[in-house]
Design a protein around this motif. Structure first.
Motif, PDB file in Angstrom:
ATOM      1  N   LEU A 147       0.826  -1.212   0.000  1.00  0.00           N
ATOM      2  CA  LEU A 147       0.000   0.000   0.000  1.00  0.00           C
ATOM      3  C   LEU A 147       0.856   1.257   0.000  1.00  0.00           C
ATOM      4  N   SER A 148       1.991   1.214   0.680  1.00  0.00           N
ATOM      5  CA  SER A 148       2.812   2.412   0.796  1.00  0.00           C
ATOM      6  C   SER A 148       3.710   2.632  -0.413  1.00  0.00           C
ATOM      7  N   ALA A 204       1.322   0.272  -4.517  1.00  0.00           N
ATOM      8  CA  ALA A 204      -0.044   0.487  -4.985  1.00  0.00           C
ATOM      9  C   ALA A 204      -0.210   1.890  -5.554  1.00  0.00           C
ATOM     10  N   ASP A 241      -2.576   5.269  -6.350  1.00  0.00           N
ATOM     11  CA  ASP A 241      -3.513   5.993  -5.490  1.00  0.00           C
ATOM     12  C   ASP A 241      -4.922   5.412  -5.601  1.00  0.00           C
ATOM     13  N   ARG A 285      -5.001   2.131  -3.683  1.00  0.00           N
ATOM     14  CA  ARG A 285      -4.951   2.397  -2.255  1.00  0.00           C
ATOM     15  C   ARG A 285      -6.304   2.860  -1.727  1.00  0.00           C
ATOM     16  N   MET A 307      -7.890   0.337   1.218  1.00  0.00           N
ATOM     17  CA  MET A 307      -7.956   0.821   2.588  1.00  0.00           C
ATOM     18  C   MET A 307      -9.345   0.682   3.199  1.00  0.00           C
ATOM     19  N   GLN A 311       4.970   5.808   4.993  1.00  0.00           N
ATOM     20  CA  GLN A 311       4.636   7.015   4.239  1.00  0.00           C
ATOM     21  C   GLN A 311       5.229   8.265   4.874  1.00  0.00           C
TER      22      GLN A 311
END
Length: 310
Positions: free
Chosen positions: A111-112, A115, A117, A120, A124, A186
């Motif tokens: 995810l960080s 992925a 945007d 993500r 999430m 992040q």
């Protein structure tokens, strides 16, 4: 008339300033009261635990409590060895962490760092939904779905067992590990990534040799937070692991954890002030000390490995 106008304006400004000061003091007092309520509640819980636990240890020795391998406080011939509850708790917690830590860290890295945007934004909310599922639902899922499924492949697996409870608990802990670890990654400055790319590092090398070490304090804190959450979990272990205090490390067996005993004793009919009821507080105090130790360890780890960037 001209001299009165400035004086009146000054008085109005002073009144407004006094009003704002009074409002700020009122808001500060209300916030202080809220903070005091939480602190006093915590102190009241600690005092109650300490008082009842002291009464318990006036009749039961510390040596028996921490070394005996039988826990039968509600029987006619009671035994007060907490080791079966501790081993059951650690067994389920260990299985849950084996599932949650690698999967949660992998999800956080994806995810960080990998992925898009759009991906993500889609993934999430799924993790947030997983975090919002009541634990009683996880417990019934482990008992009615996971256990029958595992019994087809694992011989000797009891209906109530530590394995299915630990596996489902691991998926419950996934959002904790992934969200906290992803936030820590992040927060790593983009300049570090660009510097590594400038030196010829690949994406894989940047993630494992730059981003993860830089976010290590947050990642380890998420691990310890997940462990603390797993130790204190109640409904999953009560429904799926059973309430049989057995000193074993076999995940196929029916076991009891500290939280499941608290549920069992709290819904019983033993009189208040009896040794059986005080055993509940002794177990709760042990659980409290374990989670407190993990929280202190988490703070020490964060202070030790925290990276500060200008």
């Amino acid at each position: 008339m001209r001299s009165d106008t400035p004086n009146r304006a000054n008085l109005d400004a002073l009144r407004r300033k006094a009003g704002r000061r009074w409002q700020e003091q009122l808001i500060g007092g209300v916030l202080f009261a809220f903070a005091a309520v939480s602190i006093l509640t915590t102190l009241a819980v600690i005092v109650l635990l300490a008082n009842e636990t002291a009464g318990f240890f006036r009749e039961v020795s510390l040596v028996e409590f921490f070394t005996a391998r039988e826990w039968t406080p509600l029987f006619a011939n009671p035994s007060y060895g907490i080791l079966p509850l501790v081993t059951g708790t650690l067994l389920v917690t260990g299985i849950g962490l084996v599932v949650a830590l690698p999967l949660g860290l992998a999800a956080a890295i994806y995810l960080s760092e990998y992925a898009t945007d759009e991906t993500r934004l889609r993934v999430m909310p799924i993790l947030e939904v997983l975090a919002g599922i009541p634990t009683v639902v996880f417990g019934y899922f482990a008992l009615l779905f996971v256990t029958p499924l595992l019994q087809e492949f694992i011989p000797g697996l009891k209906l109530f067992n530590a394995l299915s409870a630990g596996l489902v608990m691991g998926f419950m802990l996934l959002p904790i590990v992934s969200s906290v670890s992803a936030d820590a990654m992040q927060a790593v400055p983009r300049a570090l990534r660009e510097a590594a790319y400038g030196l010829g590092a690949t994406k894989h090398e940047v993630v494992l040799r730059v981003v993860v070490p830089a976010a290590l304090s947050g990642i380890v804190a998420s691990f310890i937070l997940a462990a603390s959450r797993a130790i204190g979990e109640t409904m999953i272990v009560t429904l799926a692991a059973g309430q049989r205090p057995l000193f074993t490390l076999d995940p196929r067996e029916t076991i009891a954890t500290m939280t499941s005993f608290i549920v069992q004793a709290g819904t019983g009919d033993q009189p208040a002030g009896s040794l059986a009821s005080r055993a509940l507080y002794a177990v709760a105090a042990t659980l409290f000390l374990m989670t407190l130790g993990l929280n202190i360890l988490s703070q020490k780890v964060v202070e030790r490995f925290r990276e500060r960037y200008e």
